[in-house]
Scaffold this active site. Structure first.
Site, short mmCIF file in Angstrom:
data_model
loop_
_atom_site.label_atom_id
_atom_site.label_comp_id
_atom_site.label_asym_id
_atom_site.label_seq_id
_atom_site.Cartn_x
_atom_site.Cartn_y
_atom_site.Cartn_z
N ASN A 81 0.85 -1.19 0.00
CA ASN A 81 0.00 0.00 0.00
C ASN A 81 0.89 1.24 0.00
OD1 ASN A 81 -1.58 2.25 0.99
ND2 ASN A 81 -3.16 0.79 1.53
N HIS A 121 1.87 1.37 5.84
CA HIS A 121 2.48 2.38 6.71
C HIS A 121 3.84 1.95 7.23
CE1 HIS A 121 3.03 4.77 10.43
NE2 HIS A 121 2.48 5.73 9.71
N GLU A 129 -8.77 0.37 -3.38
CA GLU A 129 -9.64 0.46 -2.21
C GLU A 129 -10.55 1.67 -2.36
OE1 GLU A 129 -6.90 -1.57 1.28
OE2 GLU A 129 -7.09 0.61 1.22
N ARG A 138 2.90 18.84 2.21
CA ARG A 138 3.46 20.12 1.76
C ARG A 138 2.90 20.56 0.40
NH1 ARG A 138 8.19 22.25 4.08
NH2 ARG A 138 8.00 21.97 6.33
N HIS A 147 -3.83 -4.47 7.78
CA HIS A 147 -4.05 -3.27 8.59
C HIS A 147 -3.21 -3.35 9.87
CE1 HIS A 147 -6.09 0.55 9.05
NE2 HIS A 147 -6.06 0.33 10.35
N GLY A 148 -2.28 -2.41 9.98
CA GLY A 148 -1.46 -2.30 11.17
C GLY A 148 -0.32 -3.30 11.26
N HIS A 202 -4.64 11.68 0.62
CA HIS A 202 -3.33 11.20 0.16
C HIS A 202 -3.34 10.90 -1.34
CE1 HIS A 202 -5.38 7.47 1.19
NE2 HIS A 202 -5.13 7.56 2.48
N ARG A 253 -9.54 8.15 -1.23
CA ARG A 253 -10.54 8.53 -0.24
C ARG A 253 -11.39 9.69 -0.75
NH1 ARG A 253 -9.52 6.78 5.30
NH2 ARG A 253 -11.02 8.41 5.83
N ASP A 305 -0.24 4.47 -0.04
CA ASP A 305 -0.99 5.66 0.37
C ASP A 305 -0.12 6.67 1.11
OD1 ASP A 305 -3.24 4.51 -0.70
OD2 ASP A 305 -4.17 4.03 1.23
N HIS A 306 0.73 6.18 2.01
CA HIS A 306 1.44 7.11 2.88
C HIS A 306 2.67 7.74 2.25
CE1 HIS A 306 -1.40 6.72 6.01
NE2 HIS A 306 -1.30 5.41 6.01
N HIS A 336 -5.78 3.63 -1.92
CA HIS A 336 -7.11 3.98 -1.43
C HIS A 336 -7.39 5.43 -1.83
CE1 HIS A 336 -10.01 4.34 2.29
NE2 HIS A 336 -10.60 4.62 1.14
#
Length: 240
Positions: A6, A213, A69, A17, A190-191, A49, A44, A8-9, A42
């Site tokens: 993933n 993440h 997602e 920024r 997740h996590g 992001h 959103r 996303d981050h 994802h």
């Protein structure tokens, strides 16, 4: 066992920024080179992001496959029909959350989810539902026609005591077995990070783990390719 990365981050850092860097598309290509089996994004509703442009570029350049997602909204349904990704994962979404906080309540809205699954399946995508490891939700996922589910591992990741960790891990183990017994493809995520992934990767029946993440955080110190390769090695070794 497959690893879905993933990104996303990577986009979260860029959006902080409002710059053009770091580029999540480059991160995706690096992840593929390092052994990722697929790329998860994802989009959103609040666009915090990933942006539409990222998804469109990824659709054109990925060598593996995209797992898109999305929330169950008309806007996202139309976008998914436009881009036609290989995989679509329906997730719950609220504007206030820092990240997805729980699984989709399929059992509480079967008609709505069934209609979404049927519509999205017509694009040729494999549709999965992001749900808690709960028999009621797993059975509902089968009833609405989803071929796959992704079990939410967040409660396991957040557990602090050995007893709680063991309890949450058992919940995942049981959920995987029940899902496979229902004829579903079972993914999880997740996590998950470098210190808790092995116990989940060792569960027989899981098809793919989706991780983001922790990879992005570790990449700050070792680089993205190395971070992905290290996670892939952990998963492969644990799942033998």
């Amino acid at each position: 066992m497959l690893l879905g990365v993933n990104i996303d981050h990577v986009a979260t850092l860029r959006q902080a920024r409002g710059t053009r860097y770091p580029d999540p598309v480059k991160a995706a290509l690096d992840a593929e080179e390092a052994g990722a089996d697929g790329i998860t994004v994802h989009l959103r509703e609040d666009r915090r992001h990933i942006q539409e442009r990222d998804v469109l570029l990824l659709k054109d350049v990925l060598q593996t496959r995209m797992n898109f997602e999305m929330g169950v909204t008309e806007e996202m349904m139309l976008f998914a029909e436009k881009i036609r990704p290989a995989h679509i994962c329906l997730v719950p979404e609220t504007r206030q959350e820092l990240t997805t906080e729980g699984g989709l309540d399929v059992a509480g809205q079967e008609a709505r989810i069934k209609a979404a699954v049927e519509r999205l399946s017509r694009t040729g995508a494999e549709v999965s539902l992001f749900i808690d490891a709960d028999e009621r939700q797993i059975e509902a996922s089968r009833r609405v026609g989803a071929p796959a589910i992704e079990l939410h591992t967040g409660r396991y990741a957040d557990a602090e005591t050995p007893t709680d960790v063991a309890e949450e891990l058992k919940r995942i183990v049981d959920g995987v077995a029940f899902g496979v017994g229902q004829g579903l493809i079972v993914n999880a995520g997740h996590g998950l990070h470098y210190h808790n992934v092995e116990a989940v990767a060792a569960i027989k029946g899981i098809n793919e783990l989706n991780i983001g993440h922790a990879l992005v955080a570790h990449a700050l110190f070792v680089g993205f390719k190395a971070a992905v390769a290290e996670m892939k090695a952990l998963i492969v070794a644990a799942s033998r």
